[in-house]
Design a protein around this motif. Structure first.
Motif, PDB file in Angstrom:
ATOM      1  N   UNK A  22     -13.244   3.369  -0.005  1.00  0.00           N
ATOM      2  CA  UNK A  22     -13.942   2.454   0.581  1.00  0.00           C
ATOM      3  C   UNK A  22     -15.205   1.839   1.282  1.00  0.00           C
ATOM      4  N   UNK A  23     -14.333   2.883   2.270  1.00  0.00           N
ATOM      5  CA  UNK A  23     -15.556   2.874   3.525  1.00  0.00           C
ATOM      6  C   UNK A  23     -16.705   3.417   3.087  1.00  0.00           C
ATOM      7  N   UNK A  24     -16.252   4.342   2.093  1.00  0.00           N
ATOM      8  CA  UNK A  24     -17.818   5.270   2.184  1.00  0.00           C
ATOM      9  C   UNK A  24     -18.716   4.277   0.342  1.00  0.00           C
ATOM     10  N   UNK A  39      -9.485   1.718   9.861  1.00  0.00           N
ATOM     11  CA  UNK A  39     -10.632   2.465   9.856  1.00  0.00           C
ATOM     12  C   UNK A  39      -9.533   3.562   8.751  1.00  0.00           C
ATOM     13  N   UNK A  40      -8.870   3.234   7.782  1.00  0.00           N
ATOM     14  CA  UNK A  40      -8.609   3.602   7.162  1.00  0.00           C
ATOM     15  C   UNK A  40      -9.337   4.640   6.199  1.00  0.00           C
ATOM     16  N   UNK A  41      -9.402   5.040   5.615  1.00  0.00           N
ATOM     17  CA  UNK A  41     -10.492   5.749   4.499  1.00  0.00           C
ATOM     18  C   UNK A  41     -10.105   5.862   2.970  1.00  0.00           C
ATOM     19  N   UNK A  42      -8.720   6.059   2.828  1.00  0.00           N
ATOM     20  CA  UNK A  42      -7.939   5.637   1.609  1.00  0.00           C
ATOM     21  C   UNK A  42      -6.631   5.486   0.791  1.00  0.00           C
ATOM     22  N   UNK A  58      -8.906  13.096  -3.399  1.00  0.00           N
ATOM     23  CA  UNK A  58      -9.648  11.869  -2.252  1.00  0.00           C
ATOM     24  C   UNK A  58      -9.637  12.916  -1.158  1.00  0.00           C
ATOM     25  N   UNK A  95     -13.257  13.846  -0.725  1.00  0.00           N
ATOM     26  CA  UNK A  95     -13.907  12.902  -1.165  1.00  0.00           C
ATOM     27  C   UNK A  95     -14.124  12.401  -0.107  1.00  0.00           C
ATOM     28  N   UNK A  96     -13.237  11.778   1.024  1.00  0.00           N
ATOM     29  CA  UNK A  96     -13.070  11.456   2.370  1.00  0.00           C
ATOM     30  C   UNK A  96     -13.957  12.889   2.887  1.00  0.00           C
ATOM     31  N   UNK A 143     -16.923  -5.048   9.459  1.00  0.00           N
ATOM     32  CA  UNK A 143     -16.119  -4.692   9.541  1.00  0.00           C
ATOM     33  C   UNK A 143     -14.802  -5.311  11.042  1.00  0.00           C
ATOM     34  N   UNK A 144     -15.306  -4.998  12.319  1.00  0.00           N
ATOM     35  CA  UNK A 144     -14.355  -5.212  12.417  1.00  0.00           C
ATOM     36  C   UNK A 144     -14.937  -6.912  12.582  1.00  0.00           C
ATOM     37  N   UNK A 179     -21.504   9.405   4.996  1.00  0.00           N
ATOM     38  CA  UNK A 179     -21.631   7.735   6.010  1.00  0.00           C
ATOM     39  C   UNK A 179     -20.875   7.428   7.183  1.00  0.00           C
ATOM     40  N   UNK A 208     -11.166  -6.788  -1.544  1.00  0.00           N
ATOM     41  CA  UNK A 208     -10.182  -6.458  -0.179  1.00  0.00           C
ATOM     42  C   UNK A 208     -11.491  -6.235   0.962  1.00  0.00           C
ATOM     43  N   UNK A 251     -14.044  -8.238   3.709  1.00  0.00           N
ATOM     44  CA  UNK A 251     -13.865  -6.817   4.986  1.00  0.00           C
ATOM     45  C   UNK A 251     -14.673  -7.184   5.296  1.00  0.00           C
ATOM     46  N   UNK A 299      -3.431  -5.111   3.430  1.00  0.00           N
ATOM     47  CA  UNK A 299      -4.188  -4.041   3.226  1.00  0.00           C
ATOM     48  C   UNK A 299      -5.586  -3.965   4.467  1.00  0.00           C
ATOM     49  N   UNK A 300      -5.669  -5.051   4.602  1.00  0.00           N
ATOM     50  CA  UNK A 300      -6.236  -5.598   5.695  1.00  0.00           C
ATOM     51  C   UNK A 300      -6.054  -4.809   7.096  1.00  0.00           C
ATOM     52  N   UNK A 350     -17.857  12.417   4.920  1.00  0.00           N
ATOM     53  CA  UNK A 350     -17.555  12.150   6.262  1.00  0.00           C
ATOM     54  C   UNK A 350     -18.865  11.951   7.142  1.00  0.00           C
ATOM     55  N   UNK A 363     -12.260   9.764  -7.178  1.00  0.00           N
ATOM     56  CA  UNK A 363     -12.254   9.213  -6.491  1.00  0.00           C
ATOM     57  C   UNK A 363     -13.000   8.646  -4.865  1.00  0.00           C
ATOM     58  N   UNK A 370      -7.403  -2.061   6.761  1.00  0.00           N
ATOM     59  CA  UNK A 370      -9.324  -1.459   6.709  1.00  0.00           C
ATOM     60  C   UNK A 370      -9.675  -1.645   8.153  1.00  0.00           C
ATOM     61  N   UNK A 371      -8.342  -2.411   8.999  1.00  0.00           N
ATOM     62  CA  UNK A 371      -9.420  -2.871  10.511  1.00  0.00           C
ATOM     63  C   UNK A 371      -8.689  -1.595  11.109  1.00  0.00           C
TER      64      UNK A 371
END
Lengths: 225, 225
Positions: free
Chosen positions: B105-107, A94-97, A111, A114-115, A140-141, A122, B19, B23, A87-88, A119, B102, A91-92
DNA sequence: TTTCCGATGAAGAAGATACTGATTGTAGAT
DNA sequence: ATCTACAATCAGTATCTTCTTCATCGGAAA
C-alpha cells in the motif's frame, strides 16, 4: 544476496517460509518471538522482516515499533484470518504489507519481491514526505518538522497547512478555506482563520515566510522549486 | 481534500487501499465493479481512480473507457502479476500508471501522490497564465511579472489590471470601472481611478504602453496578438 | 494662447490584518 | 459523571497597508 528475518512462534510456519525464501534466492533466518527478533536485528542487517502479530513474550506490533527505532527495515505482517488488529496502527509503524493466514508461500514471496524490488522506487518518490526547504511535512504520520526538529501542530493547524501546501501558489480566499477545511456547514467568523494562520506561522519558525497574506483576499502558500 | 475512488471486486483489497489512502490524507470511496464505478463517477467528483482490471460485470478497461467519456480523471490500474493486457491500449485510454499485484500500500500511495502532483503541476502551468509580451499575469496565484521579474501589486492595482485584461481592446469609462471594480455602492471621486492607473503603470515598466488614455472617456487595455 | 483634462506626489482617512486575552467547546482521564 | 487539559473561536485593540482626496503641474486640443 538479500537477507530476510522470519518471526513467528510456530516452527512449522517459519520452516515453510524459510524454505520457500531460500528457494526464491534469499537468505533467511528465524526468530521465535518479538524479543529475540529485536536482538537479532541489533546484531545483523536484514533487508526485510516477515513478522507474525500474535506471539508470546512480545507481539508483532510492539516488536516492529522497537525495531523501527533501531533500523529502517521493510516489514510484512502476518495475521490470522479474522484476527482483530488495528490496521491504521500498523500503517503508522510504516508496515509495507499484510498477508493473511493461511497464505500460499508463493503469494507471500510475490509480496516480498514486490516490497524489495520497489523499495528503491518508492524511496525515490518519498511522496509521503513533502519538503519546503527546512520545512518537512510527513503526510502519513501527520507530523511536521522545522529544520529537522519535530513541531507539534493542533488538528486545525495541520489541516490548514496541509490544505495550503496541496494548493501551493494559489490564492486562497477566506471563504474557500472555510468551505474546504471547515466544511460548507460552518458559519463562523472569517477572522477565525486569521487566528489559526497566526498560530500556524508561529509553529513554522523561519518558514512562516511561505504563508503570504493577500490583502483583501486571504492567504497563499508560496513556494517555487 | 482530494477524493479517490477505489474499484476492485475484492473487499479486502479495497479496504486496505482505502485505509491507507485515508491515512495518507485522502478521502476515499469504494466500488465493487466497473458498472457501479461509472455510476459513482457520474454522481461525484473524484480526483483519481484506482481500478482493478479483472472484475465481474464490467472489466477495468471498459469502465475507464466509459468514464473518460464523462470526466477527465487520472487513473491508476491494478493488474495481477502475469495478467495479460496491452499496456499501449491502456495508455491510449489516458491511464496514468500501472501497479502490479501484489503491491505494498505504501508503494501504491507513492504513485497516487506522483500522479496527482503531476496533474497539479501541469494544471498550474497551463491555463492560468496570460501573457502580453513580457507581461505575465498568473491568475491563480494572483501575481504578475514583468520581463520575468515578479512585481508586487496592491489589491486595487491587481483588480484594475485583471479587469482591464479581461476587457482588453474595449473602451472603459471611469464610471464603468468604478461600478465594476469598486461596486455599485461606491460614490467616490472619478479621479481616484487616475491615481490607481498611475500606480499601476509604474508597476508595469515598459508595458505601461498597453494602458492607453482615452481623453474625455477613460482608459483601455490595448493589445492585439 | 487659452482651456481643459489627465498625471503626479503627498498626506490624512479608511480599511484590513496581526495579535492578545477571554470564553466556549471537546476529548480523554479519573 | 466529573474533572482536566487543550483546542477552537471570537471580540477588541494595535498596527500596518492601501485608498482616496486634493492641490499642483504639464501637455494636448481648440
Amino acid at each position: 544476496m538479500k537477507k530476510i528475518l522470519i518471526v513467528d512462534d510456530e516452527e512449522k510456519i517459519r520452516e515453510v517460509i524459510r524454505e520457500y525464501a531460500e528457494f526464491s534466492g534469499y537468505a533467511a533466518e528465524e526468530a521465535a518471538d518479538g524479543m529475540s527478533a529485536i536482538g537479532m536485528v541489533k546484531l545483523n542487517d536484514y533487508d526485510l522482516i516477515i513478522m507474525d502479530i500474535m506471539m508470546p513474550k512480545l507481539d508483532g506490533f510492539s516488536a516492529v515499533k522497537e525495531i523501527q527505532k533501531i533500523k529502517n527495515i521493510p516489514v510484512i505482517m502476518l495475521s490470522a484470518r479474522g484476527e482483530e488488529y488495528d490496521k491504521l496502527f500498523g500503517f503508522e509503524l510504516g508496515i509495507d504489507d499484510y498477508v493473511v493466514k493461511p497464505f500460499s508461500p508463493k503469494e507471500l514471496m510475490a509480496r516480498v519481491n514486490a516490497v524489495l524490488n520497489r523499495r528503491d522506487a518508492s524511496e525515490r518518490n518519498v511522496s509521503n514526505i513533502q519538503k519546503f526547504e527546512g520545512l518537512e511535512i510527513n503526510i502519513a504520520a501527520r507530523t511536521i518538522s522545522v529544520d529537522g526538529k519535530r513541531v507539534e501542530l493542533t488538528p486545525k493547524e495541520y489541516d490548514l497547512l496541509f490544505y495550503m501546501i496541496q494548493h501551493k501558489n494559489i490564492a486562497l480566499s477566506r471563504e474557500k478555506l472555510l468551505e474546504d477545511i471547515w466544511g460548507y456547514d460552518f458559519f463562523g467568523d472569517d477572522r477565525t482563520i486569521d487566528t489559526h494562520v497566526k498560530n500556524l506561522r508561529n509553529c513554522l519558525g523561519p518558514y512562516r515566510k511561505f504563508i503570504v497574506t493577500l490583502r483583501g483576499v486571504g492567504y497563499k502558500f508560496e513556494y517555487e522549486e
